[in-house]
Design an enzyme around this catalytic site. Structure first.
Site, short mmCIF file in Angstrom:
data_model
loop_
_atom_site.label_atom_id
_atom_site.label_comp_id
_atom_site.label_asym_id
_atom_site.label_seq_id
_atom_site.Cartn_x
_atom_site.Cartn_y
_atom_site.Cartn_z
N ASP A 1 -0.57 1.01 7.59
CA ASP A 1 0.64 1.58 7.02
C ASP A 1 1.85 0.88 7.62
O ASP A 1 1.92 0.64 8.83
CB ASP A 1 0.71 3.10 7.31
CG ASP A 1 1.85 3.77 6.55
OD1 ASP A 1 1.60 4.13 5.39
OD2 ASP A 1 2.96 3.91 7.09
N ASN A 41 13.34 0.70 2.27
CA ASN A 41 13.72 0.89 0.88
C ASN A 41 15.11 1.50 0.76
O ASN A 41 15.94 1.10 -0.06
CB ASN A 41 12.71 1.79 0.17
CG ASN A 41 11.52 1.01 -0.36
OD1 ASN A 41 11.63 -0.20 -0.59
ND2 ASN A 41 10.40 1.65 -0.54
N ASP A 56 9.84 -4.34 -2.14
CA ASP A 56 8.71 -5.00 -2.80
C ASP A 56 8.44 -6.36 -2.19
O ASP A 56 7.29 -6.79 -2.05
CB ASP A 56 9.00 -5.16 -4.30
CG ASP A 56 8.99 -3.82 -5.02
OD1 ASP A 56 8.52 -2.82 -4.43
OD2 ASP A 56 9.47 -3.76 -6.18
N GLU A 103 2.97 1.90 0.68
CA GLU A 103 2.95 0.90 1.74
C GLU A 103 1.65 0.94 2.53
O GLU A 103 1.58 0.44 3.66
CB GLU A 103 4.13 1.13 2.70
CG GLU A 103 4.07 2.41 3.53
CD GLU A 103 4.67 3.62 2.82
OE1 GLU A 103 5.08 4.54 3.51
OE2 GLU A 103 4.73 3.63 1.57
#
Length: 582
Positions: A455, A463, A472, A497
């Site tokens: 993770d 983000n 991204d 993620e």
């Protein structure tokens, strides 16, 4: 000169040709080709890999680009068809050695990619082999600081295997690295150790060969006569074996020893002959240093014009990138195989035409006998022929339609199993792969399967701070790294993620090692400046499938997820193994 010999890579004796690859390279190449031709399809992949590695090392030592291309191409084929990482690594190490020696491309990068292919192997012989190849590449590329630790690790690995020949190889590279650092006395001591180890296994020709390396140190220590004797003995042996590159190195050392003894014109003439031979052989990587030596000797002999011309040529060669010789050979071999295939195709077509001619003649004879009977039924036959043609057309259209539908279905299936953002497997594909793995019968002594859940730390903050498009990019950067770093393991993006890495029969210890490599590798990634992310870290949970507490995919995923949660809760950027294991 740098010795490249065959080292043990598997339990089978891949090292069987390491001495003959140096002492009789041309003979070994002929022997290998005979073995490959005689055995044909009965040759086992392990034996073929052993033969090709010996052929490749012999080709490098004898400057035979055609044999080198043949060996690397066939090793690549073994790697692809047999999913053999050792064969892939062997091909990469051969290309790296060739490119470094000839000053072509990124040979060191090629060696590192080759070592990556066998990263994590448990076999101590494979580990020793890969370390030595990297030590060898760094030493030849004059990266002494990085070569020395790897060379010392190789020595320890070979000592554990009681491999005196391997120790002799590694000690020779230690001497090369120390010579690059201008530690003359230490380098001479290393070369002397190398010669003692070769003598222990009766490799007398290699004792003589390392003598040329030792002569360079003697020359720097003012022992010119001893240096000259060592280089002359080495040159005699190299000429007999047909080792072009090594013989050029010895000729250079002889010329420098003669100059040190005051024979400047004799040394200059010797060096001019050596440079001419290097040009003829096309060994540009070696030619640059030889030109600089020739320039110094020309100046000592009073030929200042030639000295300047040599320096200019060396500078020009050093600043240009030549077309790799290996690529040219590969193209030549591909064309040769294409010609062979075309010849076979033509033969098949000629045979088919002969059969068609016979069938046509038989049909004509039959038609002549039945012509009178068929005259009355001509209209009926025409109608039947039209119907048959229409039926064939319909069948053909149906076949084309069915093929198109199958292709479309295959494309849809591939899309359903691929993550659209990163291009790797998605959660569905991961579940299919894991379910298939757990459904196979488990061997009694096989190591357990290992699952890594990964993770990205603080991904929501990424983000929120720089936007989803940049987030991204982060996901794609991480994917590109994981795809390479996991080796033979299966990697998938299972959501957001979060990523999963599936390592069949790896064992918990290997799984934890891989997890720590991934964690440290991501933390060390150099991120693009325009990404506005200073550092990227990941947390990893590791769980092995023990068949008891982790008895199905759901319990296995839960164990890894709990370990991942513990890693996140414990401060992130860390690896935690599931407490449910054992």
């Amino acid at each position: 000169m740098l010795l490249l010999t065959v080292m043990p890579a598997v339990a089978a004796p891949m090292n069987a040709f390491r001495e003959s690859a140096v002492t009789n390279p041309h003979g070994l190449i002929i022997f290998v080709r005979q073995q490959l031709d005689q055995a044909g399809t009965t040759l086992t992949p392990t034996r073929e890999r052993e033969l090709l590695w010996g052929m490749g090392t012999a080709a490098i030592n004898s400057n035979d680009d055609a044999a080198l291309a043949e060996a690397t191409l066939r090793l690549d084929g073994l790697a692809t068809m047999g999913h053999d990482p050792v064969a892939a690594a062997a091909a990469g190490f051969l290309r790296a050695r060739h490119d470094i020696a000839n000053g072509l491309g990124d040979g060191l990068g090629e060696a590192l990619k080759a070592a990556d292919k066998v990263l994590g192997e448990a076999d101590p012989e494979i580990v020793a082999w890969a370390r030595f190849q990297l030590c060898d590449a760094y030493a030849l590329d004059e990266k002494a600081a990085k070569a020395l630790p790897l060379c010392h690790q190789s020595i320890e690995a070979y000592r554990a295997l009681n491999d005196d020949f391997g120790i002799g190889d590694a000690e020779n590279d230690v001497g090369i690295a120390l010579a690059t650092l201008n530690r003359v006395g230490d380098a001479a001591t290393a070369y002397e150790r190398s010669r003692r180890y070769y003598a222990k296994v009766d490799a007398e020709q290699l004792v003589v060969m390392v003598g040329d390396n030792l002569s360079k140190m003697y020359l720097k220590q003012g022992r010119a006569r001893e240096a000259l004797a060592l280089s002359q003995a080495s040159l005699k042996q190299e000429l007999a074996a047909g080792r072009i590159s090594d013989s050029l190195d010895s000729r250079t050392d002889i010329a420098q020893a003669q100059a040190a003894l005051g024979h400047h014109r004799q040394a200059y003439a010797q060096m001019r002959e050596a440079v001419a031979r290097a040009r003829k052989a096309g060994i540009n990587g070696q030619l640059i240093d030889m030109l600089r030596v020739e320039s110094r000797l020309a100046e000592q002999a009073g030929d200042l014009r030639h000295a300047l011309a040599d320096e200019r040529e060396a500078a020009r060669l050093g600043s240009t990138v030549d077309t790799p010789a290996l690529r040219a050979i590969e193209v030549e071999l591909e064309q040769r195989y294409a010609v062979r295939e075309k010849e076979l195709r033509i033969s098949e077509l000629e045979h088919a035409n002969e059969l068609k001619d016979l069938q046509l003649k038989a049909a004509q004879a039959d038609a002549a006998r039945r012509r009178e009977e068929q005259r009355r039924q001509r209209l009926v036959n025409l109608t039947i022929a039209l119907l048959a043609a229409a039926l064939l057309l319909i069948v053909g259209l149906l076949v084309l339609l069915l093929r198109a539908q199958r292709r479309h279905a295959a494309e849809l299936q591939a899309q359903a199993l691929r993550d659209p953002l990163t291009g790797i497997a998605n959660r569905r594909a991961f579940q299919q792969r894991a379910t298939e793995l757990l459904g196979r019968p488990r061997e009694a002594h096989a190591l357990p399967h290992v699952l890594l859940l990964i993770d990205i730390d603080h991904f929501k903050s990424i983000n929120d701070s720089i936007g989803h498009p940049q987030g991204d990019r982060v996901l794609r950067l991480l994917t590109d790294y994981l795809r390479i770093a996991v080796g033979s393991c299966f990697v998938a993006r299972i959501g957001g993620e979060e990523f999963a890495v599936l390592c069949p029969q790896a064992g918990l210890a290997a799984g934890l090692r891989l997890a720590e490599i991934l964690r440290a590798g991501v933390a060390a990634l150099m991120l693009p400046k325009d990404l506005q992310v200073a550092r990227l870290t990941i947390s990893i949970g590791v769980a092995q499938f023990d068949g008891v507490r982790c008895h199905d995919l759901s319990s296995w995923m839960r164990a890894a997820d709990l370990a991942l949660y513990a890693a996140k809760s414990g401060g992130r950027d860390q690896v935690v193994a599931s407490k449910l294991v054992g």
